[in-house]
Design an enzyme around this catalytic site. Sequence first.
Site, PDB file in Angstrom:
ATOM      1  N   SER A 197       1.009  -1.209  -0.017  1.00 27.21           N
ATOM      2  CA  SER A 197       0.048  -0.085  -0.071  1.00 27.21           C
ATOM      3  C   SER A 197       0.789   1.296   0.106  1.00 27.21           C
ATOM      4  CB  SER A 197      -1.149  -0.027   1.246  1.00 27.21           C
ATOM      5  OG  SER A 197      -2.088   0.944   1.077  1.00 27.21           O
ATOM      6  N   ASP A 240      -8.862  -5.357  -5.685  1.00 23.71           N
ATOM      7  CA  ASP A 240      -8.323  -4.085  -4.872  1.00 23.71           C
ATOM      8  C   ASP A 240      -9.326  -3.079  -5.431  1.00 23.71           C
ATOM      9  OD1 ASP A 240      -7.214  -2.290  -3.535  1.00 23.71           O
ATOM     10  OD2 ASP A 240      -5.162  -3.033  -3.942  1.00 23.71           O
ATOM     11  N   HIS A 264      -8.231  -4.654  -1.053  1.00 25.21           N
ATOM     12  CA  HIS A 264      -6.857  -4.309  -0.790  1.00 25.21           C
ATOM     13  C   HIS A 264      -6.161  -4.862   0.353  1.00 25.21           C
ATOM     14  CE1 HIS A 264      -3.823  -1.274  -0.732  1.00 25.21           C
ATOM     15  NE2 HIS A 264      -4.354  -1.024   0.587  1.00 25.21           N
TER      16      HIS A 264
END
Length: 319
Positions: free
Chosen positions: A126, A269, A300
């Site tokens: 991320s 995601d 995600h």
Amino acid sequence: MKPALSHIQLLNFSTEKGNQIDSISLSYELFGPALGTAPVVLVNHALTGNSTVCGAAGWWSDLIGPQKVIDTHKYSILAFNIPGNGYDGQQIENYKDWQCKDVARLFLEGLKALNIKQLFAVIGGSLGGGIAWEMAVLAPNLTQHLIPVASDWKATDWLIANCLIQEKLLLNSSQPVHDARMHAMLCYRTPASFKARFKRTTNEALKIFNVESWLLHHGKKLQERFQVSSYLLMNQLLKSIAVDQNTENVRALLKSIKAQIHLVAVDSDLFFTAEENRETYMLLGSEKASYHEIKSIHGHDAFLIEYKQLQKILTPIFN
């Protein structure tokens, strides 16, 4: 209990926006062999993460540790704290003065202070992956392997829009961290993930749906350990990921990276989409990059859930 952190004091740092900082502390943890005795793997943490990447409290301990895929018997594992994440007690209030590139530059200064001239790999999930992209563009010879997981080299319009809503919640809510976290969980997961888990069931004790109970729980847990200033800063860093604002420059910048690039996306995601990662792979070509896709209904957060798939992807790199 938080671990004993090591610190590097960096002097006379100027942010990309021209904010002059006389001194800033960069805290870090090291796992495995001492520096200089084994290949170094840098692990960059995500928005609410920190430098404790392995061990009993490690947020990626399924991947990193003795005889794990990233083996602390074979590699020196280094993890910096993003200044202002609160893990080392340091706070940054002027969050709008900061960009993701500033953190990448600080991490590069930290490596220089530790006399680390090259990494075996830099891996991040991320926000951590975004920082890794920025580092690799700033220092194209930095690492043999670049592994951004559930991430991207830029914040898309969709991501920037979500970050704006997060910022407004953090500034205007009576329970800022709690409420922003509840909203964020909708971006980190998917409708299919919620359906599979909750099935419209209710919490009889609270007289609410279980999905509501779960969201309230996540809000409460983060509120207990995370500060508003930290959340505002991390959110600002997330929306400012961009190796370059000029799209025409991006191809040359990404292709200048000497590392073998391993793109790891999640098919569901909603935050850093697989489609954007596939576009990056097409831009880079198969000689420069490889593309891997985690299959999951969980969106995600699959990079923190689907450990077996991630292990399978990473094993050929670290073996």
